[in-house]
Scaffold this motif. Structure first.
Motif, PDB file in Angstrom:
ATOM      1  N   LEU A  52       0.854  -1.245  -0.054  1.00 27.73           N
ATOM      2  CA  LEU A  52      -0.032   0.038  -0.022  1.00 27.73           C
ATOM      3  C   LEU A  52       0.776   1.404   0.189  1.00 27.73           C
ATOM      4  CD1 LEU A  52      -2.804   1.394   0.202  1.00 27.73           C
ATOM      5  CD2 LEU A  52      -2.647   1.229   2.573  1.00 27.73           C
ATOM      6  N   ALA A  53       1.967   1.175   0.820  1.00 26.60           N
ATOM      7  CA  ALA A  53       3.026   2.547   0.937  1.00 26.60           C
ATOM      8  C   ALA A  53       3.590   2.783  -0.539  1.00 26.60           C
ATOM      9  CB  ALA A  53       3.790   2.099   1.916  1.00 26.60           C
ATOM     10  N   ARG A  54       3.812   1.526  -1.125  1.00 25.20           N
ATOM     11  CA  ARG A  54       4.520   1.625  -2.334  1.00 25.20           C
ATOM     12  C   ARG A  54       3.701   2.363  -3.650  1.00 25.20           C
ATOM     13  NH1 ARG A  54       8.322   3.626  -2.627  1.00 25.20           N
ATOM     14  NH2 ARG A  54       9.094   2.742  -4.520  1.00 25.20           N
ATOM     15  N   LEU A  55       2.302   1.559  -3.321  1.00 22.99           N
ATOM     16  CA  LEU A  55       1.362   1.999  -4.653  1.00 22.99           C
ATOM     17  C   LEU A  55       1.005   3.555  -4.484  1.00 22.99           C
ATOM     18  CD1 LEU A  55      -0.978  -1.176  -4.640  1.00 22.99           C
ATOM     19  CD2 LEU A  55       0.809  -0.374  -6.267  1.00 22.99           C
ATOM     20  N   SER A  56       1.053   3.878  -3.075  1.00 26.36           N
ATOM     21  CA  SER A  56       0.844   5.512  -2.902  1.00 26.36           C
ATOM     22  C   SER A  56       1.900   6.321  -3.082  1.00 26.36           C
ATOM     23  CB  SER A  56       0.159   5.540  -1.545  1.00 26.36           C
ATOM     24  OG  SER A  56       0.885   5.244  -0.443  1.00 26.36           O
ATOM     25  N   GLY A  57       3.051   5.958  -3.467  1.00 20.74           N
ATOM     26  CA  GLY A  57       4.156   6.707  -3.684  1.00 20.74           C
ATOM     27  C   GLY A  57       5.137   7.008  -2.564  1.00 20.74           C
ATOM     28  N   GLN A  58       4.854   6.282  -1.435  1.00 23.38           N
ATOM     29  CA  GLN A  58       5.566   6.565  -0.500  1.00 23.38           C
ATOM     30  C   GLN A  58       6.757   5.491   0.020  1.00 23.38           C
ATOM     31  OE1 GLN A  58       1.998   5.953   2.562  1.00 23.38           O
ATOM     32  NE2 GLN A  58       2.322   8.216   2.967  1.00 23.38           N
ATOM     33  N   SER A  59       7.961   6.031   0.338  1.00 22.78           N
ATOM     34  CA  SER A  59       9.152   5.331   0.592  1.00 22.78           C
ATOM     35  C   SER A  59       8.954   4.727   2.053  1.00 22.78           C
ATOM     36  CB  SER A  59      10.320   6.324   0.563  1.00 22.78           C
ATOM     37  OG  SER A  59      11.487   5.466   1.177  1.00 22.78           O
ATOM     38  N   LEU A  60       9.628   3.680   2.059  1.00 25.84           N
ATOM     39  CA  LEU A  60       9.512   2.782   3.478  1.00 25.84           C
ATOM     40  C   LEU A  60      10.671   3.166   4.361  1.00 25.84           C
ATOM     41  CD1 LEU A  60       8.747  -0.966   2.102  1.00 25.84           C
ATOM     42  CD2 LEU A  60       7.305   0.635   3.381  1.00 25.84           C
ATOM     43  N   ALA A  61      11.506   4.085   3.841  1.00 28.65           N
ATOM     44  CA  ALA A  61      12.547   4.659   4.483  1.00 28.65           C
ATOM     45  C   ALA A  61      12.156   5.748   5.373  1.00 28.65           C
ATOM     46  CB  ALA A  61      13.643   5.058   3.655  1.00 28.65           C
ATOM     47  N   ILE A  62      12.081   5.408   6.798  1.00 29.97           N
ATOM     48  CA  ILE A  62      11.796   6.428   7.823  1.00 29.97           C
ATOM     49  C   ILE A  62      12.783   6.898   8.611  1.00 29.97           C
ATOM     50  CG2 ILE A  62       9.266   6.005   7.310  1.00 29.97           C
ATOM     51  CD1 ILE A  62       9.373   4.306   9.854  1.00 29.97           C
ATOM     52  N   GLY A  63      13.798   6.367   8.403  1.00 31.80           N
ATOM     53  CA  GLY A  63      14.867   6.613   9.290  1.00 31.80           C
ATOM     54  C   GLY A  63      15.270   5.841  10.622  1.00 31.80           C
ATOM     55  N   ARG A  64      16.173   5.632  11.227  1.00 31.23           N
ATOM     56  CA  ARG A  64      16.456   4.594  12.544  1.00 31.23           C
ATOM     57  C   ARG A  64      15.525   5.188  13.478  1.00 31.23           C
ATOM     58  NH1 ARG A  64      23.056   4.126  12.985  1.00 31.23           N
ATOM     59  NH2 ARG A  64      23.347   3.105  10.812  1.00 31.23           N
ATOM     60  N   ARG A  65      15.243   6.402  13.782  1.00 37.08           N
ATOM     61  CA  ARG A  65      14.761   6.624  15.042  1.00 37.08           C
ATOM     62  C   ARG A  65      12.941   6.432  14.736  1.00 37.08           C
ATOM     63  NH1 ARG A  65      13.232  12.824  16.963  1.00 37.08           N
ATOM     64  NH2 ARG A  65      11.922  12.184  18.870  1.00 37.08           N
ATOM     65  N   GLY A  66      12.605   6.300  13.239  1.00 33.72           N
ATOM     66  CA  GLY A  66      11.384   5.957  12.862  1.00 33.72           C
ATOM     67  C   GLY A  66      11.023   4.567  12.941  1.00 33.72           C
ATOM     68  N   ILE A  67      11.957   3.715  12.758  1.00 41.73           N
ATOM     69  CA  ILE A  67      11.878   2.322  12.834  1.00 41.73           C
ATOM     70  C   ILE A  67      12.003   1.982  14.103  1.00 41.73           C
ATOM     71  CG2 ILE A  67      13.250   0.147  12.195  1.00 41.73           C
ATOM     72  CD1 ILE A  67      13.889   1.181   9.680  1.00 41.73           C
ATOM     73  N   ALA A  68      12.841   2.577  15.142  1.00 42.57           N
ATOM     74  CA  ALA A  68      12.611   2.472  16.509  1.00 42.57           C
ATOM     75  C   ALA A  68      11.332   2.791  17.221  1.00 42.57           C
ATOM     76  CB  ALA A  68      13.804   2.982  17.232  1.00 42.57           C
ATOM     77  N   PHE A  69      10.830   3.839  16.616  1.00 43.14           N
ATOM     78  CA  PHE A  69       9.377   4.021  17.185  1.00 43.14           C
ATOM     79  C   PHE A  69       8.654   3.040  16.695  1.00 43.14           C
ATOM     80  CE2 PHE A  69       5.668   6.369  16.629  1.00 43.14           C
ATOM     81  CZ  PHE A  69       5.243   6.941  18.002  1.00 43.14           C
ATOM     82  N   ALA A  70       8.427   2.542  15.393  1.00 47.97           N
ATOM     83  CA  ALA A  70       7.528   1.743  14.672  1.00 47.97           C
ATOM     84  C   ALA A  70       7.496   0.435  15.530  1.00 47.97           C
ATOM     85  CB  ALA A  70       7.921   1.639  13.397  1.00 47.97           C
ATOM     86  N   ALA A  71       8.751   0.072  15.917  1.00 44.34           N
ATOM     87  CA  ALA A  71       8.982  -1.250  16.554  1.00 44.34           C
ATOM     88  C   ALA A  71       8.367  -1.222  18.001  1.00 44.34           C
ATOM     89  CB  ALA A  71      10.542  -1.339  16.882  1.00 44.34           C
ATOM     90  N   ALA A  72       8.551   0.058  18.723  1.00 46.13           N
ATOM     91  CA  ALA A  72       7.880  -0.119  20.020  1.00 46.13           C
ATOM     92  C   ALA A  72       6.382   0.095  19.745  1.00 46.13           C
ATOM     93  CB  ALA A  72       8.246   1.567  20.702  1.00 46.13           C
ATOM     94  N   VAL A  73       5.612   0.898  18.762  1.00 40.45           N
ATOM     95  CA  VAL A  73       4.251   0.610  18.515  1.00 40.45           C
ATOM     96  C   VAL A  73       3.844  -0.777  18.298  1.00 40.45           C
ATOM     97  CG1 VAL A  73       2.516   1.263  16.948  1.00 40.45           C
ATOM     98  CG2 VAL A  73       4.204   2.979  17.739  1.00 40.45           C
ATOM     99  N   GLY A  74       4.873  -1.322  17.339  1.00 39.45           N
ATOM    100  CA  GLY A  74       4.315  -2.734  17.016  1.00 39.45           C
ATOM    101  C   GLY A  74       4.525  -3.778  18.201  1.00 39.45           C
ATOM    102  N   LEU A  75       5.452  -3.606  18.958  1.00 41.57           N
ATOM    103  CA  LEU A  75       5.511  -4.470  20.227  1.00 41.57           C
ATOM    104  C   LEU A  75       4.315  -4.279  21.008  1.00 41.57           C
ATOM    105  CD1 LEU A  75       7.112  -6.377  21.982  1.00 41.57           C
ATOM    106  CD2 LEU A  75       8.215  -4.568  23.105  1.00 41.57           C
ATOM    107  N   ALA A  76       3.778  -3.157  21.366  1.00 41.13           N
ATOM    108  CA  ALA A  76       2.538  -2.912  22.146  1.00 41.13           C
ATOM    109  C   ALA A  76       1.197  -3.289  21.479  1.00 41.13           C
ATOM    110  CB  ALA A  76       2.578  -1.255  22.488  1.00 41.13           C
ATOM    111  N   GLN A  77       1.169  -2.900  20.005  1.00 37.21           N
ATOM    112  CA  GLN A  77      -0.150  -3.077  19.852  1.00 37.21           C
ATOM    113  C   GLN A  77      -0.317  -4.488  18.866  1.00 37.21           C
ATOM    114  OE1 GLN A  77      -2.660  -0.425  19.152  1.00 37.21           O
ATOM    115  NE2 GLN A  77      -3.746  -2.399  18.746  1.00 37.21           N
ATOM    116  N   PHE A  78       0.847  -5.035  18.142  1.00 37.61           N
ATOM    117  CA  PHE A  78       0.514  -6.078  17.098  1.00 37.61           C
ATOM    118  C   PHE A  78       1.283  -7.324  17.888  1.00 37.61           C
ATOM    119  CE2 PHE A  78       0.774  -2.201  14.106  1.00 37.61           C
ATOM    120  CZ  PHE A  78      -0.424  -2.249  14.156  1.00 37.61           C
ATOM    121  N   ALA A  79       1.896  -7.180  19.122  1.00 34.25           N
ATOM    122  CA  ALA A  79       2.186  -8.351  19.832  1.00 34.25           C
ATOM    123  C   ALA A  79       1.533  -8.535  21.096  1.00 34.25           C
ATOM    124  CB  ALA A  79       3.884  -8.116  19.907  1.00 34.25           C
ATOM    125  N   LEU A  80       1.821  -7.673  21.977  1.00 35.52           N
ATOM    126  CA  LEU A  80       1.385  -7.912  23.439  1.00 35.52           C
ATOM    127  C   LEU A  80      -0.052  -7.806  23.479  1.00 35.52           C
ATOM    128  CD1 LEU A  80       4.078  -5.672  25.373  1.00 35.52           C
ATOM    129  CD2 LEU A  80       3.784  -8.322  25.421  1.00 35.52           C
TER     130      LEU A  80
END
Length: 255
Positions: A52-80
């Protein structure tokens, strides 16, 4: 209008789709351990969100800080959050789990007040107290009656797991309401968050249930696809955008 397109329509879509997912989740409980079912759901969802991101023309590159933030969201929302929920549904009815998730607006509002200074009205506090009391009475009834073959201790265990899931979901909601989250493109952020969540799910599943378990029943995989695409790829961008537009407390009324 902006209110119709930006708030009312997403609110309605999220509410309608997520209300159906409770039934589908219940059907997932069987041969496949819950942790692997959660892993499959968000592995597929992560791939769908990346597409979906690629089809909408968005890059998956969000920087190290962005990936770390996403990982925290993912751990809380999509794992725990979802592991607590799937396990809870094996102990109490999906309807009762859904009712406890309706209280998501309470921790969301409290955390918003604590971290962002958002105000809570006296009416909201009074209504929340009534809601908590009502759901407590429902669980007392379930505890005493032992409906659906649930022993009293299973009801308490299911309630505890569901409450922990709500708190984890609320933590992720508040992270999405933060100023930093608003600087990140939604689809790439969620693609990384779902991928991180799926990886955590896989690790937990392997430790607690062993190697991946697959089910031959077509209904299981159709349900998994529905939860991944409709229940995740479609709804989570809409829901998290609602959080950023109207606040974490009001957005949780979708529950």
């Amino acid at each position: 209008s902006l209110s119709l397109r930006g708030v009312v329509a997403p609110f309605a879509i999220v509410t309608l789709i997520w209300s159906s997912t409770w039934i589908v989740i219940r059907d997932q409980l069987g041969i496949v351990p819950p942790a692997w079912s959660v892993c499959y759901r968000f592995a597929i969802a992560a791939l769908g969100m990346a597409v979906l991101a690629r089809l909408s023309g968005q890059s998956l590159a969000i920087g190290r800080r962005g990936i770390a933030f996403a990982a925290a969201v993912g751990l809380a929302q999509f794992a725990l959050n979802f592991n607590f929920l799937y396990i809870a549904e094996a102990h109490v009815t999906s309807g009762l789990c859904a009712l406890v998730y309706a209280l998501l607006m309470v921790p969301n509002s409290l955390f918003s007040r604590l971290f962002f200074g958002e105000r809570m009205s006296a009416g909201f506090l009074a209504g929340s107290a009534i809601a908590v009391a009502g759901i407590a009475l429902l669980f007392i009834n379930e505890y005493r009656a032992g409906t659906n073959g649930s022993a009293p201790h299973e009801v308490l265990f299911g309630l505890g797991l569901t409450a922990l899931g709500v708190l984890c979901a609320s933590a992720a909601n508040i992270m999405q309401a933060s100023p930093f989250a608003r600087t990140l493109p939604m689809a790439p952020l969620l693609a990384w968050a779902m991928a991180a969540g799926a990886a955590a799910d896989a690790l937990y599943a392997w430790i607690t249930a062993g190697p991946p378990v697959l089910e031959a029943r077509p209904g299981y995989w159709l349900g998994t696809l529905y939860l991944a695409i409709a229940g995740s790829v479609v709804t989570f961008p809409l829901y998290f955008r609602l959080i950023q537009r109207i606040g974490a407390g009001p957005a949780a009324y979708t529950s």
